[in-house]
Design an enzyme around this catalytic site. Sequence first.
Site, PDB file in Angstrom:
ATOM      1  N   GLU A   1       2.351   4.968  -4.170  1.00 35.50           N
ATOM      2  CA  GLU A   1       2.314   5.881  -5.324  1.00 35.50           C
ATOM      3  C   GLU A   1       3.669   6.579  -5.592  1.00 35.50           C
ATOM      4  OE1 GLU A   1      -1.515   4.766  -4.109  1.00 35.50           O
ATOM      5  OE2 GLU A   1      -0.013   5.809  -2.917  1.00 35.50           O
TER       6      GLU A   1
ATOM      7  N   ASP B   1      -9.012   3.215  -1.461  1.00 35.08           N
ATOM      8  CA  ASP B   1      -9.860   3.590  -0.331  1.00 35.08           C
ATOM      9  C   ASP B   1     -11.154   4.238  -0.821  1.00 35.08           C
ATOM     10  OD1 ASP B   1      -7.774   2.674   1.171  1.00 35.08           O
ATOM     11  OD2 ASP B   1      -7.030   4.654   1.734  1.00 35.08           O
TER      12      ASP B   1
ATOM     13  N   ASP C   1       0.846  -1.190   0.000  1.00 33.69           N
ATOM     14  CA  ASP C   1       0.000   0.000   0.000  1.00 33.69           C
ATOM     15  C   ASP C   1       0.882   1.240   0.000  1.00 33.69           C
ATOM     16  OD1 ASP C   1      -2.247   1.623   0.220  1.00 33.69           O
ATOM     17  OD2 ASP C   1      -2.481   1.313   2.369  1.00 33.69           O
TER      18      ASP C   1
END
Length: 669
Positions: free
Chosen positions: A211, A350, A208
């Site tokens: 990015e 999310d 997670d």
Amino acid sequence: MDVKLQTVNGGTSLEYNVIGGILDFYFLAGPSPVDVAKQYAAVAGLPAEIPYWGLGLHQCRWGYKDYYEVAQVVANYSAANIPLETMWTDIDYMYERLVFTNDPQYFPLAKMREMVSDLHARGQQYIVMVDPAVGVRPGVSGAYDRGQALGGVWMKNPDGSDFHGLVWPGVTVWPDWFNPKTPTYWENEFRLFFDPATGIDIDGAWIDMNEPASFCMYPCSNPSAEAISQSLPPSRTSPPPASTLSLPIGTSAPSLTSNLLKRDNMYTNVLNPPYAIHHAADNLSARTVFTNVVHSNGLIEYDTHNLFGTMMSSATRDAMAKRRPGLRTFIITRSTFAGAGAKVGKWLGDNLSIWEHYRNSIAGMLSFAALFQVPEVGSDVCGFGDNTTETLCARWATLGAFNPFYRNHNADGPIPQEFYRWPTVAQAARNAIDMRYRLLDYFYTALHQAHLDGTPVLQPLWFQYPKDTNSYGIDLQFLFGESILVSPVTQENVTSVSVYFPDDVFYDFKSYAVTNGAGATVDLSNIDYTEIPVHIRGGVVLPLRVSSAYTTKQLRKEDFELVVAPDRSGKASGSLYIDDGVSITQAKTYTARYSYSGKQLKVSTKGSFDVGGLKYRTVKVLGVESAPSSVSLNGHTLASSAIAYNSTSHSVAVNVTQPLTSSFTLKWT
């Protein structure tokens, strides 16, 4: 990059405005939509095969306070008679949110190892979160100390110093995936912390914040001060569990009731480029690693930003593969780039517990599975943020069962939403998982085909009906595989849905009732909150397990039935692929081909994979207007007691009880 779709004076244009990099254009000729998807796979990479167990139900939550609460959730699923395949733990297990650590009070290693051992004994799996950001905690974070000892494995500022940002553990650095030392560093961290003999023996990984994300507000001149102001790492708010607690799980599962040259760049101001794209934040570097950060080969983040997540995916896949040589990996990521599906699966990030996000999840799932060649994809079922409701969660439990990746996950703060929390949701989950698990080998076969040639495992209607212009804008129905039409209820507090049926024949999955589509919308009513409309597209022979099971390990012991759903010409075909479900390279496999025409079903099998005593118990033929006068199996007429005709559903069921390894012919008049 800005992507602008504009219509001016009746003409439509598509415009790409980029601020750097090189665009390579590939023109994929088709001619069909499925052909285009397969051609894209040939360019970007064919999807990786996942372990069979990866298709089971997964449960996670950010906010499980300790190991006992995690174990209690597993026990609660058993008590509620809802099949649970894999239990997950978010960042809560870490010590002060430091990657490759566990909190010795809340998630002590001995208890974690005991819990994983119990799960494995029950035929279940365990997965934890692994973030890329490494906390700058010398002497506390072994992952940081070992990275420092290697020298230079972190992303750098233009002056050569380590770039610092802010994530859950406070001040952090990030691995530089372009550095040739980084893959070895990452593999070693997985080897040490997830050692089956001494650590937490995970079965898959969840990556997670890749990015990469940062909480430090631009220009982030003092990360340490910001960490204090944001209370990072966050403090625990509950006391640790007693060290004498016994785990409530038990050990038995219940039965159901590249090398790059050194680069230079010619940019003058990458922090504030002259062309400002329509960026949601104030600055390109806001909430992420700065665009002027330098990689070990001289490339800067301005040119490589979108690659970070997929490079982490590749490194994590390699690290997991070295932990368990020869076995398929199961890794779910948030950030992806072209070709990510060749290594990992993806969840859609999310979302919120709102109906709009429930609806949007269908388009997101179709984009990745049908177009981007990332077939193992799904949303956070019931929503991640905000409080879900009983009806929304019930509907989402049924829709989620037709996501390739099926996981209930929500945030720390909103109400708990495990499926057993509400009677309606629990029953919806049981019903949906029953359908999913009975279809699991049909879908596993589709995933195998995707791995071979890129055939999409989920498809919008227009993929199969490209000449039907009415199907082009439909984004709330989809095909699970090529032959299962899923039409979820998508509005709050309603028990009806408008379903578009193309000009084809369809059969209700449960009742076998026939619908002759006419390229028009049909209103379905009285759809209970525990149900979802599912139809079989005419022209397929479906191999189904006769019963569901609590785990996929148990499911693989269930016999099969064949459901023949003829098209309007009276023909149908299908296939079944079986292997050991876990190995990258299969020494032996099993394949069956089904062909139905002229009231005759031919089953041909090949392969030497040991399917044990599995059998085809029954063959069901749908759309039969009258009871057959005679049915023969391999030329031998069957007794009338082996044949049952249902005049309501216009279907006939034949007891064949044939070994799965046998080839046979069934004919009726």
